[in-house]
Design an enzyme around this catalytic site. Structure first.
Site, PDB file in Angstrom:
ATOM      1  N   ASP A 376      20.970  15.382 -44.728  1.00 43.46           N
ATOM      2  CA  ASP A 376      21.921  14.335 -44.186  1.00 43.46           C
ATOM      3  C   ASP A 376      21.671  13.849 -42.785  1.00 43.46           C
ATOM      4  O   ASP A 376      21.136  14.749 -42.057  1.00 43.46           O
ATOM      5  CB  ASP A 376      23.597  15.005 -44.283  1.00 43.46           C
ATOM      6  CG  ASP A 376      24.374  14.251 -43.410  1.00 43.46           C
ATOM      7  OD1 ASP A 376      24.746  12.858 -44.032  1.00 43.46           O
ATOM      8  OD2 ASP A 376      25.460  14.681 -42.724  1.00 43.46           O
ATOM      9  N   ASP A 378      23.976  12.129 -39.925  1.00 45.97           N
ATOM     10  CA  ASP A 378      24.972  12.003 -38.711  1.00 45.97           C
ATOM     11  C   ASP A 378      25.726  13.439 -38.973  1.00 45.97           C
ATOM     12  O   ASP A 378      26.384  13.807 -39.999  1.00 45.97           O
ATOM     13  CB  ASP A 378      26.020  11.050 -38.873  1.00 45.97           C
ATOM     14  CG  ASP A 378      25.203   9.475 -38.819  1.00 45.97           C
ATOM     15  OD1 ASP A 378      24.007   9.558 -38.057  1.00 45.97           O
ATOM     16  OD2 ASP A 378      25.920   8.504 -39.480  1.00 45.97           O
TER      17      ASP A 378
END
Length: 531
Positions: A376, A378
């Site tokens: 992932d 952020d």
């Protein structure tokens, strides 16, 4: 929600009357899958309306958990014939539908919506039923030659509905996927599912002795396992395959032993599916599983996997959210495609010409060999700026510079990120891609995928749905079950579990734990030792 459940009430206990759209669906599993893109377009065109789909019971499970449908009405056996249509129409009149879209081709389907008094009735003008419709869409030879997925979309387009092609997608719950994983965990990988049946007839069925020889190749040469699927009525086909095998230790026979939803779950966890042109072929690609489709009397141009769908044929744009590694084997002999249920010449030559060796070679080319760590973005690789739309606000964590050590262990580094800010108008797509490119250029990432869609679109690529992982598998040949997902949100962990990857949760100030994680770390520096 099925017929018979209560409609929603307001705070005063009064029935909420909404505009209601009625769809008469199709009767066969494969056809049902090919209507899924049309249902999505109908939902996008009628966001506030309640959408009801009428289908037979054995088909209804294809649509379970589908967010584009509010209610499923079962088409019962007692609805057949003139008296049955009157009975069914009385039921439908209670709903006060404003519009009917008839996807099914039969005269009876148009008669039903006519008798139900639905004021707007849309369908193809065929089978002498045009007078029963308020808008009968003309059909010609070109229309009849469309891939069936486009055939249904074209009906909507001609009605003036904004129509975009997306790959069919069946909505499995995480529990359904994990139940299938537990069922298959006793088997050696690769797991190859054989679907030797075809309801239509023997002219669509690859010879059982060929399936037997192929099964032995998978077991002996790949050291893999075989799962045989099919309906209760196809037990005899499976028995013929089993009789042709010398040993059965690496074989799981599920013929007649699964519900349709359980079968879909099994298909979603297979490494490859080998199938005739049948309902399970369509189910396999609608969960993104690599497949080899064997065609005999039918035409892949009409009913093949999505690689045979050309949206431009009817002037449609397309939105591809995931890729499907699918191969079609089709030997066009003098008489094919004949569309016969049984071959008039005895054994179908078109199928006999497809050898087990050719199918085995196709399998080996489809099986992924690489492994990856999916990250992932952020909150995992950089500070979560909440809709990052300026490179000045990008603060990459210092531990990211050491991720190259994972590449030394044979892992590819790939980013997967939900970016609904693009759909919301809060993030510029070009800025997002520039930021992702930094990880590729400066930190050795092979690729960086992102979902730009709004959550309400219910797309296949927005986490926790595994669409981005499926796309990476197709493009980079990644074995997802040998791979790892790292993220700071429970949706990352659910996505990992959906495909059988290892789920590693990284703690942040906002998110401290995930019940779906296999391991929990405080920062990326711990990752090298865990993997």
């Amino acid at each position: 929600m099925y017929e018979g459940e209560r409609s929603p009430l307001n705070c005063f206990g009064e029935l909420i009357l909404a505009n209601r759209i009625f769809i008469r669906g199709v009767n066969w599993i494969g056809d049902a899958v090919m209507t899924l893109p049309a249902l999505r377009c109908i939902r996008n065109a009628f966001k506030e309306e309640e959408i009801y789909l009428m289908v037979k019971k054995w088909v209804s499970e294809v649509f379970l958990h589908n967010p584009h449908i509010n209610h499923i009405i079962e088409y019962r056996d007692e609805y057949k014939g003139v008296k049955g249509k009157i009975l069914a129409s009385r039921t439908l009149k209670k709903y006060s539908f404003s519009k009917a879209i008839v996807l099914q081709n039969a005269f009876d389907a148009a008669a039903l919506v006519y008798l139900s008094g639905i004021p707007e009735r849309i369908g193809y003008n065929r089978d002498a039923r045009g007078f029963l419709l308020t808008k009968a869409i003309e059909i010609n030879e070109k229309t009849k030659r469309l891939h069936h997925t486009l055939y249904y979309l074209n009906l909507l387009k001609e009605d003036g509905i904004d129509t975009v092609y997306c790959h069919p997608w069946i909505y499995l719950t995480l529990q359904e996927r994990m139940d299938a994983q537990r069922k298959l965990e006793v088997l050696r990988r690769p797991i190859v599912v054989l679907n030797p049946g075809a309801t239509y007839g023997s002219a669509k069925r690859w010879p059982t002795e060929y399936f037997s020889r192929l099964a032995e190749m998978v077991i002996n040469r790949l050291e893999g396992s075989i799962v045989i699927t099919g309906s209760q009525a196809e037990q005899i086909v499976t028995e013929e395959i089993l009789k042709g095998l010398k040993e059965r230790d690496s074989i799981m026979n599920l013929t007649g032993r699964t519900s349709l939803r359980q079968l879909i779950g099994i298909l979603s966890q297979a490494d490859v599916v080998i199938t005739n042109d049948s309902g399970p072929m369509h189910l396999a690609y609608a969960v993104g599983t690599p497949l080899v489709a064997i065609f005999g009397s039918t035409d892949p141009e009409l009913t093949g996997p999505p690689s045979f769908v050309d949206p431009l044929a009817v002037g449609l744009n397309s939105r591809i959210e995931f890729d499907i590694p699918a191969r079609v084997l089709f030997k066009k002999v003098e008489c094919s495609p004949c569309f016969e249920r049984d071959c008039r010449k005895g054994e179908p030559l078109c199928l006999k010409k497809i050898s087990p060796e050719e199918v085995f070679e196709t399998i080996t080319n489809l099986l992924p060999q690489k492994k990856a760590v999916f990250f992932d973005r952020d909150g995992t690789l950089c500070h979560d700026a909440h809709y990052l739309n300026n490179k000045k606000d990008l603060h990459i964590y210092p531990e990211v510079q050491h991720l190259y050590r994972l590449k030394e262990k044979g892992f590819l580094l790939i980013g997967v990120s939900n970016q609904s800010g693009i759909a919301r108008g809060l993030v510029d797509r070009s800025v997002n891609e520039e930021i992702n490119k930094i990880f590729i250029d400066d930190y050795g990432f092979e690729a960086f995928y992102y979902c730009p869609h709004h959550p309400e679109e219910n797309c296949a690529c927005r986490k926790p749905s595994p669409g981005m992982l499926l796309k990476a598998r197709a493009e980079y040949g990644i074995d997802l079950k040998s791979s790892v997902v790292v993220g700071d949100k429970d949706t990352d962990m659910q996505m990992a579990k959906a495909v059988g990857a290892r789920a590693i949760f990284i703690r942040t100030e906002k998110n401290r734990d995930s019940r779906h994680a296999d391991a929990v770390i405080e920062n990326l520096s711990e990752l090298h030792e865990i993997i």
